[in-house]
Design a protein around this motif. Sequence first.
Motif, PDB file in Angstrom:
ATOM      1  N   ILE B 518      71.543  61.355  65.953  1.00 24.87           N
ATOM      2  CA  ILE B 518      72.542  60.984  66.960  1.00 24.87           C
ATOM      3  C   ILE B 518      73.216  59.718  66.455  1.00 24.87           C
ATOM      4  O   ILE B 518      72.547  58.733  66.129  1.00 24.87           O
ATOM      5  N   ILE B 519      74.527  59.787  66.368  1.00 23.81           N
ATOM      6  CA  ILE B 519      75.284  58.649  65.837  1.00 23.81           C
ATOM      7  C   ILE B 519      76.223  58.169  66.924  1.00 23.81           C
ATOM      8  O   ILE B 519      76.854  58.961  67.613  1.00 23.81           O
ATOM      9  N   GLU B 536      83.413  44.517  72.768  1.00 23.02           N
ATOM     10  CA  GLU B 536      84.359  44.953  71.725  1.00 23.02           C
ATOM     11  C   GLU B 536      83.758  46.100  70.931  1.00 23.02           C
ATOM     12  O   GLU B 536      82.615  46.009  70.443  1.00 23.02           O
ATOM     13  N   GLU B 537      84.519  47.184  70.802  1.00 21.84           N
ATOM     14  CA  GLU B 537      84.033  48.326  70.015  1.00 21.84           C
ATOM     15  C   GLU B 537      83.965  47.932  68.545  1.00 21.84           C
ATOM     16  O   GLU B 537      84.903  47.376  67.987  1.00 21.84           O
ATOM     17  N   GLU B 542      78.759  52.078  62.503  1.00 22.66           N
ATOM     18  CA  GLU B 542      78.320  53.422  62.876  1.00 22.66           C
ATOM     19  C   GLU B 542      76.790  53.398  62.876  1.00 22.66           C
ATOM     20  O   GLU B 542      76.184  53.041  61.859  1.00 22.66           O
ATOM     21  N   THR B 543      76.178  53.733  64.008  1.00 20.84           N
ATOM     22  CA  THR B 543      74.748  53.491  64.095  1.00 20.84           C
ATOM     23  C   THR B 543      73.991  54.719  64.581  1.00 20.84           C
ATOM     24  O   THR B 543      74.470  55.485  65.423  1.00 20.84           O
ATOM     25  N   TYR B 544      72.765  54.912  64.058  1.00 22.96           N
ATOM     26  CA  TYR B 544      71.877  55.944  64.577  1.00 22.96           C
ATOM     27  C   TYR B 544      71.307  55.439  65.905  1.00 22.96           C
ATOM     28  O   TYR B 544      71.043  54.258  66.066  1.00 22.96           O
ATOM     29  N   ARG B 626      73.587  58.394  54.142  1.00 21.72           N
ATOM     30  CA  ARG B 626      74.272  57.100  54.078  1.00 21.72           C
ATOM     31  C   ARG B 626      73.488  56.092  54.914  1.00 21.72           C
ATOM     32  O   ARG B 626      73.050  56.396  56.007  1.00 21.72           O
ATOM     33  N   ALA B 627      73.343  54.884  54.369  1.00 21.71           N
ATOM     34  CA  ALA B 627      72.591  53.858  55.088  1.00 21.71           C
ATOM     35  C   ALA B 627      73.382  53.397  56.308  1.00 21.71           C
ATOM     36  O   ALA B 627      74.483  52.881  56.176  1.00 21.71           O
ATOM     37  N   ARG B 628      72.834  53.647  57.464  1.00 20.09           N
ATOM     38  CA  ARG B 628      73.507  53.206  58.701  1.00 20.09           C
ATOM     39  C   ARG B 628      72.550  52.308  59.471  1.00 20.09           C
ATOM     40  O   ARG B 628      71.340  52.342  59.292  1.00 20.09           O
ATOM     41  N   SER B 629      73.136  51.532  60.385  1.00 20.13           N
ATOM     42  CA  SER B 629      72.296  50.742  61.285  1.00 20.13           C
ATOM     43  C   SER B 629      71.546  51.676  62.217  1.00 20.13           C
ATOM     44  O   SER B 629      71.918  52.846  62.370  1.00 20.13           O
ATOM     45  N   THR B 630      70.522  51.110  62.875  1.00 18.02           N
ATOM     46  CA  THR B 630      69.777  51.903  63.856  1.00 18.02           C
ATOM     47  C   THR B 630      69.608  51.099  65.125  1.00 18.02           C
ATOM     48  O   THR B 630      69.373  49.878  65.083  1.00 18.02           O
ATOM     49  N   LEU B 631      69.745  51.820  66.221  1.00 15.66           N
ATOM     50  CA  LEU B 631      69.575  51.209  67.545  1.00 15.66           C
ATOM     51  C   LEU B 631      68.470  51.994  68.240  1.00 15.66           C
ATOM     52  O   LEU B 631      68.472  53.223  68.218  1.00 15.66           O
ATOM     53  N   TYR B 632      67.522  51.262  68.845  1.00 18.91           N
ATOM     54  CA  TYR B 632      66.412  51.925  69.531  1.00 18.91           C
ATOM     55  C   TYR B 632      66.500  51.602  71.018  1.00 18.91           C
ATOM     56  O   TYR B 632      66.607  50.433  71.412  1.00 18.91           O
ATOM     57  N   PHE B 633      66.431  52.659  71.840  1.00 19.32           N
ATOM     58  CA  PHE B 633      66.372  52.493  73.282  1.00 19.32           C
ATOM     59  C   PHE B 633      64.970  52.862  73.751  1.00 19.32           C
ATOM     60  O   PHE B 633      64.266  53.670  73.118  1.00 19.32           O
ATOM     61  N   ALA B 634      64.601  52.336  74.897  1.00 17.44           N
ATOM     62  CA  ALA B 634      63.299  52.674  75.479  1.00 17.44           C
ATOM     63  C   ALA B 634      63.402  54.018  76.179  1.00 17.44           C
ATOM     64  O   ALA B 634      64.291  54.234  77.014  1.00 17.44           O
TER      65      ALA B 634
END
Lengths: 243, 820
Positions: B518-519, B536-537, B542-544, B626-634
């Motif tokens: 999921i991106i 701000e967008e 672009e993050t997972y 491709r190396a992307r950032s990652t965001l983790y939600f609970a």
Amino acid sequence: MFGFTKSSTLNAPSVAPPPGVPIVSLRDLEKVFETPAGKMYVLRRITFDITPGEFVSIMGPSGAGKSTLLAILGMLDHHWNGEYWFFGEPVHRMNAKQRVALNKQHIGFVFQQYHLIDDLTVSENLDIPLSYRNVKKSERESIVADALDRFGMVAKKDLFPRQLSGGQQQLVAVARAMIAKPRLILADEPTGNLHSSQAREIMELFTKLNQEGTTIIQVTHSEENSRYGNRVINLKDGWLEGA
Amino acid sequence: MMETLFKDLHYAVRQIAKNPAIAALVVGTLAIGIGANTALFTMADAIFTRPMPGLRQSERLVWVTPVSAAGGGGQRSLAYPDFQDYRGLRTVFEDVAAFSRLRLAVRAQGEPEQVLGQIVSANFFNVLGTRMALGRGFLPQEDSTLDAHPVTVLAHRFWQERFGGDSAILGTQIVVNGSPFTVVGVAEERFNGPSHSEPLALWVPMSMVNRAWPLNTGALTSRGTWWLESIGRLRADVSIAAANAGVATIAARIAQADTASHAGITARVREMRSGLRPNDMNDIVPVATLATIVTVLVLLIACANVSNVLLSQAVGRRREIAVRLSIGASRQRIVRQLLTESAVLALAATALGTLIAVWATELVSAQIPVPLGTSPDQRVLLFTLAAAAVTTLLFGLVPAFHATRGDVAHALKSAAVGRDTRRSRLQSGFVVAQVALSLVLLCTAGLFLSSLREATQVNVGFDASRRVLAMSFDLGMQGYTPQRADAFVRALGERARSLPGVERVAFTNVVPLGERNIITLPFIEHARADGGARFEERRDIETYLHTVTPGYFATLDLQLLGGRDFNANDVPGAQRVAIVSDQFARAAWGKSNPIGQRLTVGQEDGQVVTVVGVARDAMLAGPNERARSTLYFAQSQNPGASDLTLLVRVRGDAAPLAAPLREIFKTMDASMPITGVQTLAQYRWDRLSEDRLGSGMLSIFGAIALLLATVGVYAVIAFSVAQRTREIGVRVALGAVQRQVVGLFVREGMRLTTYGLVIGLALAVALAKLLSAIFMGVSPTDVAALGIVSGLLLSVSLVACWLPARRAARVDPMQALRAE
């Protein structure tokens, strides 16, 4: 030996040449190789005429340029200088394609090594020059059958050259050279690989063809063979002797 | 003309029969090249041009796709109300259908399983022209009332595999997502939907969306829920241009009525030529291009090889050709005869190549999860014949022209054939070309293999070993409410933790190293001048997006660099929290402390989350992504993420835990299908399966090219030895020793190889630069790979030169001189 019936009429040239015009006319014909050491002349200022119906023998020691001269006359060699007129046509001004067309129309070649195509039968070897001249199949079959009959080769028509003796191969080669009714036959040592009796048969055949009207120019080392002709041209070191 | 052709054919067959070994070598070599290209064409034809099975008059079918009016961005999905508007465009369309792919939990006979299906409008089969093998498609009324028509049409393959092709299937019931559905039809054989897809199992009508997609919100009512694809059948008299004008008008009307979701959106129709959707080209084209380059190279190498063989053969036929020329054949005539011989060889090679192509196509198709119609058809046959013609010209023309050049008189005179400088140069040129092209192929294979090795060994940043077992399930599919889902997850976690050897347990909605990701784009909070805040967008980040439970990071041994993990206090109603990867933190806030920073995702006024932790960067999507950032939600604050994976970490090998975990699942919910039960090591292995397939294919072609080039070098040197027998005899008679004679020919061969190597390396680096822009992980500066490949080629060439050279040294000088 070949089953050739002496009484039959051989192929004769179909069209009479222009009267008084030599069939071959050379003026100062030369062939030269460029080497690092300088120019090497194979033929030098060769000048002669051959009239239609002659039987000419070109003789000379090894390296005199005889076979080279024959190759030029047969338009197999295009790298030479001077003038070469064939029935009044300036060969020296023609391009290679035009020369090949002229060769196809008027000249037949007989080689010392026969040069039959090994993978074709006797009848196929006779058929090939006709097919290269776009003769229709039915016509070719008839001409080939006629030639096989006249040269006594009917029984051998499906054999391959390797299955024939040297004399038989040369006979086929002569038949092939004649099959398109050339005006001129060029023969390069035609009996060189044959023993004497076979050689005699071939020379008698040439005599017969000549009597029928075909001009013959042969290269030969043999004095005996040269006596079949009516004229001798001697070459030495590329020069005409006695010119 | 025909008669001459028959003569030439007859003679060609005779010539070929004279040298069966040479003919076999030529035919075999060409067959490889032709077969490879035919196989590629067959695959390309199946992917790019062949209409999908089960579609009738597909030339009138078009994709109806919303696109950005500003251009770029590709195809978007469609909302259901929008679909209905396009369907109303009766001046343009006979009808329009809509569909969406869904994973469904199905229980028919035996264990529940997760299958791929489609939810479709009732007119779906009619619009496509698909027939039923049994029963019927959907009726118009089965689309009219929500939840009222639990019917399904089975895919033919699913029907055969699961139900044994039982013709009594109609009217029986199967359980889909926990609800009974009645089977009303079986689709015709080979129909697998309108686009290339993994095998589909069944279709359900749109009115059953609440069962098929339980957690949907406004799927059939909201213009903001973009989830459908749409296909229209144009009216006979309507052009594409007119259709585009029509749908653009509809799109403009929608955008005016609903600027919130549709501002800047227009629509377009695209012809449906094959099973490719408009967006699919971006993924397919690079692979197709590389495959084309490779197969064409193999064909060129094969042709160069065969040309060399024919050039060598021409020497033996020099006298014959001179005789033919001397008795009246024109050069054109001889060339035509020789080309006829080449054509006979090419046709034989084509026949063999076609068999190779069929076999190769079946082999490759078996490796691809998407079924493709790769049976040979008229187009493939025409291509194969064209390949034969091109091949004939490529390998036959040069030797044919060369054979008719040269001095006829000289050829007639001499019995012995010495060196022909022109022919030698041609042959040398062909060898250099073969070596160069082979090196390009080998280097390309080497670079991909190196990339694969790198991907296999690289530190992905977390524990992707056999110590962690994954097991996936979808609570939403089973109709679990958020509360029930939460309870299930807690209970499952506790029971999993109680198993012997288990160290840690966690859940995530994105299985590490899985196919699905999921991106999203974040909106980062910035202080406004008036003291307020704006979000701000950040299109550059672009993050997972992963939704995880507490203990996730410890389970994966994924280090937390700062802050904290999620915990029991992160519940609905509490402050919404997030953990970011180090790359995200640096991109969003530079050197500032990310802890306490705020952001939203998806939209500016979305739910705000506060960063509570920073995790080390990890390749959760796979080493070649491709190396992307990652965001983790609970997960506890995002119950909508119901498609979950259980992760279990043990002390040793986690694989044996699969059976006890399955038992636990069965006791908790016997109807829930479980998927993806394997260790993360297996996931890592599977993730690289496409890379392995690609590298494997490249390696095979590289090996073939190397073999052909080696044979080419060997043949040229061997021929050179045969041609120079007299010269060798003279050299030996004058005092040359074995070493010197061998060295003479080895130097000749290695000189050619070196030229080819230099040219090939330059071409290989250029190609690698091009490929590195398209394929992840391929490096044009991988000196080790290039060096190893070059060394391999040199070594093999050395042997290919040495073998015939060794024969040269054994020439008896007296025999050699006597033969002259």
